[in-house]
Scaffold this motif. Sequence first.
Motif, PDB file in Angstrom:
ATOM      1  N   UNK A  19     -19.740  -7.399  -8.484  1.00  0.00           N
ATOM      2  CA  UNK A  19     -20.471  -8.070  -7.409  1.00  0.00           C
ATOM      3  C   UNK A  19     -20.747  -9.531  -7.767  1.00  0.00           C
ATOM      4  N   UNK A  26     -15.722 -16.069  -4.633  1.00  0.00           N
ATOM      5  CA  UNK A  26     -15.717 -16.362  -3.203  1.00  0.00           C
ATOM      6  C   UNK A  26     -16.303 -17.728  -2.896  1.00  0.00           C
ATOM      7  N   UNK A  27     -17.345 -18.086  -3.612  1.00  0.00           N
ATOM      8  CA  UNK A  27     -17.995 -19.364  -3.326  1.00  0.00           C
ATOM      9  C   UNK A  27     -17.334 -20.509  -4.082  1.00  0.00           C
ATOM     10  N   UNK A  56     -26.296 -29.012  -6.785  1.00  0.00           N
ATOM     11  CA  UNK A  56     -26.075 -28.261  -5.548  1.00  0.00           C
ATOM     12  C   UNK A  56     -25.487 -26.882  -5.871  1.00  0.00           C
ATOM     13  N   UNK A  60     -27.236 -23.282  -5.190  1.00  0.00           N
ATOM     14  CA  UNK A  60     -26.572 -22.283  -4.360  1.00  0.00           C
ATOM     15  C   UNK A  60     -26.303 -20.998  -5.139  1.00  0.00           C
ATOM     16  N   UNK A  63     -29.462 -19.022  -5.734  1.00  0.00           N
ATOM     17  CA  UNK A  63     -29.978 -18.405  -4.509  1.00  0.00           C
ATOM     18  C   UNK A  63     -29.065 -17.279  -4.034  1.00  0.00           C
ATOM     19  N   UNK A  64     -27.775 -17.511  -4.085  1.00  0.00           N
ATOM     20  CA  UNK A  64     -26.842 -16.465  -3.644  1.00  0.00           C
ATOM     21  C   UNK A  64     -26.932 -15.247  -4.557  1.00  0.00           C
ATOM     22  N   UNK A  67     -30.023 -13.149  -3.930  1.00  0.00           N
ATOM     23  CA  UNK A  67     -29.948 -12.318  -2.724  1.00  0.00           C
ATOM     24  C   UNK A  67     -29.310 -10.964  -2.993  1.00  0.00           C
ATOM     25  N   UNK A  69     -28.771  -7.391  -4.003  1.00  0.00           N
ATOM     26  CA  UNK A  69     -29.784  -6.343  -4.141  1.00  0.00           C
ATOM     27  C   UNK A  69     -29.949  -5.959  -5.613  1.00  0.00           C
ATOM     28  N   UNK A  70     -28.850  -5.982  -6.355  1.00  0.00           N
ATOM     29  CA  UNK A  70     -28.891  -5.541  -7.748  1.00  0.00           C
ATOM     30  C   UNK A  70     -29.396  -6.609  -8.716  1.00  0.00           C
ATOM     31  N   UNK A 167     -36.419 -13.199  -5.123  1.00  0.00           N
ATOM     32  CA  UNK A 167     -36.360 -13.706  -3.742  1.00  0.00           C
ATOM     33  C   UNK A 167     -36.727 -12.611  -2.742  1.00  0.00           C
ATOM     34  N   UNK A 168     -36.253 -11.411  -3.019  1.00  0.00           N
ATOM     35  CA  UNK A 168     -36.471 -10.311  -2.070  1.00  0.00           C
ATOM     36  C   UNK A 168     -37.957  -9.953  -1.946  1.00  0.00           C
ATOM     37  N   UNK A 170     -40.199 -12.365  -1.857  1.00  0.00           N
ATOM     38  CA  UNK A 170     -40.853 -13.514  -1.222  1.00  0.00           C
ATOM     39  C   UNK A 170     -40.861 -13.404   0.290  1.00  0.00           C
ATOM     40  N   UNK A 171     -39.928 -12.628   0.837  1.00  0.00           N
ATOM     41  CA  UNK A 171     -39.807 -12.623   2.304  1.00  0.00           C
ATOM     42  C   UNK A 171     -40.248 -11.296   2.906  1.00  0.00           C
TER      43      UNK A 171
END
Lengths: 171, 553
Positions: A19, A26-27, A56, A60, A63-64, A67, A69-70, A167-168, A170-171
Amino acid sequence: MNKYTISALVSNKSGVLTRVAALFARRGYNIESLSVCKTENEALSRMTIVLNGDDYILGQMMKQMDKLIDVKKIKRVEDDAVSRELILIKVRTDAATRSQILEISQIFRAKVVDVSPEATILELTGKPMKLDGFVTMLMPYGVMELARTGVTSISRGKQTIQDETDYKEKI
Amino acid sequence: MKKNGAEILIECLKEQGVKTVFGYPGGTVLDIYDALYRDGNIEHVITSHEQGAAHAADGWARVTGKTGVVIATSGPGATNLVTGIATAYMDSIPVVAITGNVGANFLGRDSFQEIDIFGITLPITKHNYIVKDVNDLAGVVREAFAIANSGRKGPVLIDILKNVQSDVADYQPQTPVAVRRKPVPPQNVEAAAKAIAAAERPLIVVGGGVIASEAAKEARALAERLDAPVASTLMGLGAFPASHRLFAGMMGMHGTATSAKLCLESDCIIALGTRFSDRVALNRDKFAVNKTVVQIEIDDAEIDKNVNVTHSVLGDIKEALTTLIPMLPEVKDRAFAQTLQTYRAAEKANAKPLELGHKVLIEAAKLAPEDTIVVTDVGQHQMWTAQYYPVEKPRTFCSSGGLGTMGYALGASIGAAMASGKHVIMVTGDGCFNMNLNELSTAVTHDLPITILLMNNHALGMVRQWQKLFYGNRFSQTDVRKRTDYVRFAESFGAAGFAIEKEEDIVPVLTKALAMNTPAVVDCRISNDENVLPMIKPGQTYDTIITDWEARK
C-alpha cells in the motif's frame, strides 16, 4: 532536492508495505530508502522512509500516507534525530591488502565478521554519510558485494512518535 | 450464534441497513447468493454487466448519501467492477464492493477465474481487504462501511475467499455506530473568519464536498450572510440552488463567463469541499495569485495540493460552517453581488441562439416532475446539462466528474431510480450510450422511470471539439456514423422509443416520454458540429475564456 526522513507506525499486516509503496509509485515520489521492522507492540510495525524531494512533496507524501487506514502515526524525523544504518560489505582481500583493509575498518570502527583467503566481510553501523565514506575507502580494493539496511531513526529527548495525532482522529 | 461466512456477510449488510444490492452471480460467490436467496430480506438487482452494477451502487449512494453495495464474482466479475470503483473513488462516493475469490487451496496458483483484485484496486479504493479467515469477516464488513462513509468518503472493496463463505464462525449482531462528525473548534476558523470579513469581493466556490457533508443549507446561509456570489464546480451542482439570486453558475473549463469574471475580480475565494482540479483551476499557479484563498476541506492532503491557499480549515464542512458563520459580519447589498447581476444580465443578452440539444434540456427541466434526478454521461451533453439544466437541490444531479467515465449514466440512473423512487432524466450521447446500453434491459425489468435523452450527433462530440481546437479539424475516429435506429433498439429491449428531429417535436415528445413511468429513449438528432461554450483551454487562465467560437484566437 532535499532529503527528508519520515517515521511511521503502521499495522503489522500483509499488504501494508504494498500500500505504501504503491502510493509512492502512483504519486511519483522518489524514495531513497525504506526500512520496516517490528516494534514493542506486535500489532504495529515501524517504517522509516528517506525521501528525495522538496517541501511540497514532503507535505503531500506525509498527508497521503496519513490517510491510509493502516498508517497509525506519522512523523517527520528532525534533522538532529538519531539516524543509523547498517552495512555488510564484502571486500576482495589478499595477503598484501588485508592489513590495509583492517586499518580502514579500525578507523571507522567497523567489525570484521568473516575472513577467508580472498574476501573479508565487514559490518558497520552509523549515519548514512559515514557508511558512504567507508564504501569509498574500500572501493580501490574491490567491493564484491554490499548490503545496506536503509536508515532507521528515532527522535531525541522524551518526544516519541506516539505523541503525534493521526489525521483520522482529527476529522 | 454459529453461521457460515456468507450468512455472516448478509447479517452484517442488514446491520448496516442495506436493503438493495447490485451485482452478478458467479462461481466464487455462489455461497453468498445462496445466503441472499435463503435470507430473502435484501433485494438483489442483477445487471447485464458488473460495470453497470458498480455504477448503480454509485448512483444509489449519490442520491441517498448512504453506502451503495455491489457484489461480483472473482476474475472477470471483479475486473469488470474496476471502472465503477475508480469512478466512485475519483468522486469520493461511498460504495462497498464485495467480490468472491477462489478458496485458500487454490489461491496463488492461477486457478480458474483467480485474479488479485486486492492488488488491482489498491490505488482506486479508500481501503480494501482480502478476507482469509471467517473469524475476521464481520469485523471487516463493519469497518468497511464505517470507512466508506466517513471522512472523505470513497469505495472500499472486500475480497472474500470462497472457503471463508462456507466456513462457520460465531456471529454476534452489532448496531453500527453513527458516523461521527467532529465539531470544528472556533480557534481553528478564527483566522479564516477574519480574512473573509476583510474581503470586499468574496466568491464562494461550492464543490462535491458540500453535498457529501450535507452542508447545502449552511453553504446557502454563508452566501446570504455575506451577500457573496456562489460558483459551483461540476461536482457541486445542487449544493446551491441554481435559481438563487447569488448563483453565478458552474465555474471552470466550461463554466459561465459570469463565474470566470467574478473569479478574476474577486479578492477572496472561499472554497468549500473542492480540490481545485485541473478542470476548475486550469492553471494552478495563476489561478489565485494576489487573492485570499480560504479552503474548507475534510481531506488534509487536498489543502495546498493544487492551489496554494492562504487560509485553511480542516474538517467536516457542515461543522466548519456551523462554527464559522456566526463569526462573520452580516453584509447587505454588497457591490460584488450587484456585479454578479450585471455580468449575468450581460451574459444572457450576449448569448448565442440556442441549439436543439440545449432547448431539449431546458424544456426537459420545465416538464420534469418535481425532485427529478438528473444523471449524465460524459462529454458535450454533460456540459450542456450542467449549463442548461438548473439543479436546485443536492443529490439530484449525478455525473462522473473526476474519472469522466463514458458509460456511467445508465447504471447510475438505475441505482438512482431504485434508491429514490423518483423520476430520472438521463442525458447521454451516442458515444456514451453505446458503451453500456445493455443495461436498458435492467431498467426495463424493474420498470424504472428513466427518461433517456440521447444527444445523438453521430460523433464523439467533445473529442471532436478538441480536434477542431487543437488538431486542425482532423476528425480522427470521432465521426462515428453508426446506423443504429435507437427508437427500434429501445422497443426491442421493451422500452419506449421516441425521436426529436426539430424544435416542434420537443414538447410533445418530452411530455409523452416523461409521462411514462417506465424507461424511454428519446433520440435527439442534433447537429454533429455543435460546440460547448464557453471554454477555457486546458492550462489557461480565466481571462482567456472563449465565448464566441468564430472569434476564438
